[in-house]
Design an enzyme around this catalytic site. Structure first.
Site, PDB file in Angstrom:
ATOM      1  CB  SER A  47      -1.010  -0.193   1.059  1.00 16.34           C
ATOM      2  OG  SER A  47      -1.977   0.942   1.167  1.00 16.34           O
ATOM      3  CG  ASP A  49      -4.606  -1.994   0.985  1.00 17.15           C
ATOM      4  OD1 ASP A  49      -3.428  -2.372   1.404  1.00 17.15           O
ATOM      5  OD2 ASP A  49      -4.577  -0.527   1.114  1.00 17.15           O
TER       6      ASP A  49
END
Length: 281
Positions: free
Chosen positions: A43, A184
């Protein structure tokens, strides 16, 4: 495998700002993060890891946070937060939990995938291609919940890999890469420290120590590597940094203060980190 690994975890805009402060503080004290044999990014860590290996210094990343650059407005509503928590906390089984989150993400009404790619394209700056240096970018397949780590040999572009790693469930849509939908990389482990297995020394910077739900935290993963013989240095926000970051990790106004707190924290840790880092080279 090589002797050193740098692991950069996720944590939203505020956690990312803190992480740049840590990187700059270590760099200012002589710890060059780009000397690691491999960089593993999740991320926000995928963004900054890519930029570091593209030639942007830790000091430059940090100074941009101090002036409020690289801002991302996620605009998270209460309803989105509740849907995320409902999905992630709906099972005590890690695999079922992440699958629930993936199904919820796939059904959520969000903007188009193009917005994710446009935002990440801007944030990557000059990091257009995979670097020569070993870089692994994590993402979770939304349908199965399985974690993968993209690299230069995966057949996807760097932008695609980072977009997949940053596709926050319910907030941003899962993005389509290589014919599958991805969310994610921190959906089941915020830093994925376990992917550094096999390296002698691991420096892991985790803005958020644990994901929401029944998943192992960065501390547990670091302890498992240490039990296998690795020397693991795990850096997570201290009390001062947590106060600076606040509870809303999407609040761009918190970025400069969080970055300064990260720099101050790293300055105190630098001597011990540097001793091991240099010894392992």
């Amino acid at each position: 495998m090589g002797s050193t690994a740098l692991v950069l975890g996720g944590g939203g805009p505020v956690g990312g700002a803190w992480m740049t402060g840590v990187l700059a503080g270590l760099s200012d004290a002589g710890v060059d993060p780009t000397r690691a044999d491999v960089v593993i990014g999740t991320s926000a860590g995928a963004i900054f890891g890519s930029r570091l290996l593209a030639g942007e210094s830790a000091r430059e990343l940090y100074e941009r946070q101090l002036v409020g650059a690289d801002q991302v407005d996620l605009r998270v509503s209460l309803g989105q937060t509740l849907r995320f928590l409902w999905a992630a906390l709906g099972s005590r089984d890690p695999q079922r939990s992440v699958q629930r989150l993936g199904r919820t993400a796939l059904k959520a009404r969000t903007g188009p995938e193009s917005e994710v790619f446009d935002t990440l394209r801007s944030l990557l700056h000059n990091a257009g291609d995979w670097p020569d240096h070993a870089l692994r970018i994590t993402a979770v397949e939304a349908l199965s919940g399985h974690l993968t780590a993209f690299d230069a040999d995966s057949g996807v572009t760097l932008l695609e890999a980072v977009a997949a790693s940053c596709a926050v469930p319910v907030i941003w849509p899962p993005v389509t890469v290589a014919g599958r939908r991805w969310m994610d990389g921190g959906s089941r482990a915020t830093a994925n420290v376990h992917l550094a297995r096999g390296h002698h020394h691991v420096l892991a910077i985790a803005p958020v120590p644990a994901a929401v739900g029944p998943h192992p935290g960065a501390g547990q993963q670091a302890a498992a590597l240490a039990a296998e013989g690795a020397h693991v240095t795990l850096v997570t926000p201290d009390r001062t940094a947590r106060r600076a970051m606040g509870r809303d990790l999407t609040s761009v106004a918190r970025g400069p203060e969080a970055a300064r707190a990260g720099h101050a924290q790293a300055t105190e840790l630098a001597a011990s980190v540097n001793a091991v880092w240099r010894a392992e080279r």
